[in-house]
Scaffold this motif. Structure first.
Motif, mmCIF file in Angstrom:
data_model
loop_
_atom_site.group_PDB
_atom_site.id
_atom_site.type_symbol
_atom_site.label_atom_id
_atom_site.label_comp_id
_atom_site.label_asym_id
_atom_site.label_seq_id
_atom_site.Cartn_x
_atom_site.Cartn_y
_atom_site.Cartn_z
ATOM 1 N N ARG A 272 0.837 -1.209 0.000
ATOM 2 C CA ARG A 272 0.000 0.000 0.000
ATOM 3 C C ARG A 272 0.867 1.253 0.000
ATOM 4 O O ARG A 272 0.530 2.253 -0.647
ATOM 5 N N ASP A 273 1.985 1.195 0.711
ATOM 6 C CA ASP A 273 2.913 2.336 0.711
ATOM 7 C C ASP A 273 3.442 2.609 -0.692
ATOM 8 O O ASP A 273 3.569 3.762 -1.114
ATOM 9 N N VAL A 274 3.768 1.539 -1.425
ATOM 10 C CA VAL A 274 4.285 1.690 -2.784
ATOM 11 C C VAL A 274 3.237 2.356 -3.678
ATOM 12 O O VAL A 274 3.528 3.279 -4.444
ATOM 13 N N VAL A 275 2.000 1.890 -3.577
ATOM 14 C CA VAL A 275 0.918 2.462 -4.392
ATOM 15 C C VAL A 275 0.702 3.930 -4.035
ATOM 16 O O VAL A 275 0.554 4.790 -4.917
ATOM 17 N N TRP A 276 0.714 4.229 -2.755
ATOM 18 C CA TRP A 276 0.494 5.611 -2.313
ATOM 19 C C TRP A 276 1.580 6.545 -2.842
ATOM 20 O O TRP A 276 1.300 7.623 -3.352
ATOM 21 N N ARG A 277 2.822 6.130 -2.728
ATOM 22 C CA ARG A 277 3.915 6.972 -3.202
ATOM 23 C C ARG A 277 3.837 7.184 -4.711
ATOM 24 O O ARG A 277 4.061 8.293 -5.210
#
Length: 213
Positions: free
Chosen positions: A131-136
């Motif tokens: 989810r962090d990767v998608v958000w960034r």
């Protein structure tokens, strides 16, 4: 100490998962991309990645014929063959870092285009690191994605509370949801679970249909 997975491993896993799903649903399955079957969506992905100079018709209407011609070549090969071609990143994005920059958001959105076209879909429970990767990745594209907003637009993650100003303005709308859901909203997908908060005027002027490519 175990290191956190970076964006490149995620984008490669997302590519593999999308390919597996395409084989599962078959070439004639519907997608959330208006008028496109799974075969059409796959053809778009291949042209975008391997012949990007032919993909301009997706955003420039007068070049639509050029893109359709390039996508049409995919019809002369079997669907399984085309999926196999897409499993490996094209030459322009073969380095893992380039693949992550170019394709993280693209693969997430189109993966969900196939998943959510089915009658009974449920949101994926991605690990926190993914989810962090998608958000960034979505945040990096924020200024472009938020252009249709006439006023300010702020995105908020409901899992962590983190916020990102996508478009400055005196009367912003706050769009809240899981990173994948916020990303789908920014790409104009109606099948997304987000909450919109703001003044009545701000909400009235937010044209959801104008988002996306």
């Amino acid at each position: 100490m175990t290191s956190r997975p970076g964006p490149a491993p995620f984008v490669r896993r997302e590519r593999a998962a999308l390919c597996d799903l395409l084989l599962e649903v078959g070439p004639d399955a519907p997608t959330l991309c208006s008028g496109w079957t799974a075969r059409d969506l796959l053809a778009h992905l291949l042209v975008r990645e391997r012949e990007p100079w032919m993909a301009a018709g997706v955003v420039v209407s007068r070049l639509t014929g050029l893109t359709e011609t390039a996508m049409g070549r995919s019809a002369h090969r079997s669907f399984d063959e085309e999926v196999a071609r897409f499993r490996s990143p094209g030459p322009l994005v073969r380095p893992a870092r380039l693949d992550a920059v170019a394709n993280t958001v693209e693969l997430v959105v189109h993966h969900e285009d196939v998943r959510r076209a089915a009658a009974s879909w449920t949101p994926r429970a991605l690990p926190a690191d993914d989810r962090d990767v998608v958000w960034r990745a979505a945040s990096r594209m924020g200024r472009v994605l938020a252009r249709p907003a006439r006023g300010g637009l702020v995105a908020a993650r409901t899992d962590t509370g983190e916020r990102h100003v996508l478009r400055s303005g005196p009367d912003p709308v706050l769009v809240s949801g899981d990173p994948v859901e916020v990303t789908l909203f920014l790409f104009g997908r109606p099948a997304c679970d987000v909450t919109l908060d703001g003044s009545p005027t701000a909400l009235d002027t937010l044209d959801r249909d104008a988002f996306g490519f």
